[in-house]
Design a protein around this motif. Structure first.
Motif, PDB file in Angstrom:
ATOM      1  N   SER A   1       0.851  -1.185   0.000  1.00  0.00           N
ATOM      2  CA  SER A   1       0.000   0.000   0.000  1.00  0.00           C
ATOM      3  C   SER A   1       0.887   1.237   0.000  1.00  0.00           C
ATOM      4  CB  SER A   1      -0.893  -0.013   1.256  1.00  0.00           C
ATOM      5  OG  SER A   1      -1.597   1.185   1.370  1.00  0.00           O
ATOM      6  N   ASP A   2       0.570   2.214  -0.862  1.00  0.00           N
ATOM      7  CA  ASP A   2       1.371   3.436  -0.952  1.00  0.00           C
ATOM      8  C   ASP A   2       0.439   4.638  -0.939  1.00  0.00           C
ATOM      9  OD1 ASP A   2       3.069   5.536  -1.538  1.00  0.00           O
ATOM     10  OD2 ASP A   2       4.087   4.495  -3.179  1.00  0.00           O
ATOM     11  N   MET A   3       0.481   5.385   0.169  1.00  0.00           N
ATOM     12  CA  MET A   3      -0.360   6.578   0.311  1.00  0.00           C
ATOM     13  C   MET A   3       0.508   7.830   0.444  1.00  0.00           C
ATOM     14  SD  MET A   3      -3.328   5.037   2.778  1.00  0.00           S
ATOM     15  CE  MET A   3      -2.257   4.034   3.802  1.00  0.00           C
ATOM     16  N   ASP A   4       1.591   7.896  -0.294  1.00  0.00           N
ATOM     17  CA  ASP A   4       2.553   9.008  -0.308  1.00  0.00           C
ATOM     18  C   ASP A   4       3.299   9.175   1.010  1.00  0.00           C
ATOM     19  OD1 ASP A   4       2.083   9.672  -2.988  1.00  0.00           O
ATOM     20  OD2 ASP A   4       0.356  10.897  -2.432  1.00  0.00           O
ATOM     21  N   ASN A   5       2.597   9.494   2.098  1.00  0.00           N
ATOM     22  CA  ASN A   5       3.258   9.713   3.388  1.00  0.00           C
ATOM     23  C   ASN A   5       3.266   8.475   4.275  1.00  0.00           C
ATOM     24  OD1 ASN A   5       4.159  12.391   3.156  1.00  0.00           O
ATOM     25  ND2 ASN A   5       2.066  13.111   3.421  1.00  0.00           N
ATOM     26  N   TYR A   6       2.717   7.367   3.765  1.00  0.00           N
ATOM     27  CA  TYR A   6       2.703   6.087   4.490  1.00  0.00           C
ATOM     28  C   TYR A   6       2.788   4.975   3.455  1.00  0.00           C
ATOM     29  CZ  TYR A   6       1.161   2.147   7.345  1.00  0.00           C
ATOM     30  OH  TYR A   6       1.083   0.939   7.995  1.00  0.00           O
ATOM     31  N   VAL A   7       3.766   4.110   3.614  1.00  0.00           N
ATOM     32  CA  VAL A   7       3.958   2.996   2.702  1.00  0.00           C
ATOM     33  C   VAL A   7       4.045   1.725   3.529  1.00  0.00           C
ATOM     34  CG1 VAL A   7       5.471   1.968   0.955  1.00  0.00           C
ATOM     35  CG2 VAL A   7       5.225   4.449   1.076  1.00  0.00           C
TER      36      VAL A   7
END
Length: 129
Positions: free
Chosen positions: A32-38
């Motif tokens: 999962s990659d949410m820009d500020n959390y991977v």
């Protein structure tokens, strides 16, 4: 509560650089990659990288997440199949951009270990029994 670790999260100010290191150098696949959390695929405990500011926000501004700590705060240890695998892995990850800290060597407790650093300077270990 169970006395069991379900998630390990590395806090950083530079998520893109750390994400690329753990993906491209160490070979973790992104779940999962949410820009500020991977979050990465990881057998056993979940493994993630999170922006320090996000953690500060979700904890209501707790000062511990705002402090810039000096020195090593944690270590990840990665198993290898043999001493030769430690040597091969060390050379491979250094060639891809890991910072070499200590070349593979036989330790008094019977393991072969090597140490490297990630882009934030966290020192990690590869080892074989």
């Amino acid at each position: 509560m169970k006395a069991q670790i379900a998630l390990i999260t590395i806090l950083t100010k530079d998520v893109p650089t750390m994400k690329n290191f753990y993906k491209d150098v160490l070979g973790f696949e992104i779940k999962s990659d949410m820009d500020n959390y991977v979050e990465f695929e990881s057998e056993g405990a979940r493994f993630a990288i999170c922006n320090r500011e996000i953690m500060t926000q979700v904890t209501g501004g707790h000062p511990s997440y705002q402090d810039e700590k000096n020195g090593q705060a944690f270590e990840l240890a990665f198993p290898c199949d043999s001493p030769a695998d430690v040597q091969k892995t060390f050379e491979e990850i250094v060639s891809k951009g890991a910072t070499p800290v200590k070349a593979p060597s036989a330790m008094p407790w019977g393991q072969t270990t090597a140490f490297f650093a990630d882009p934030d300077g966290n020192i990690h270990e590869i080892f074989s029994n």
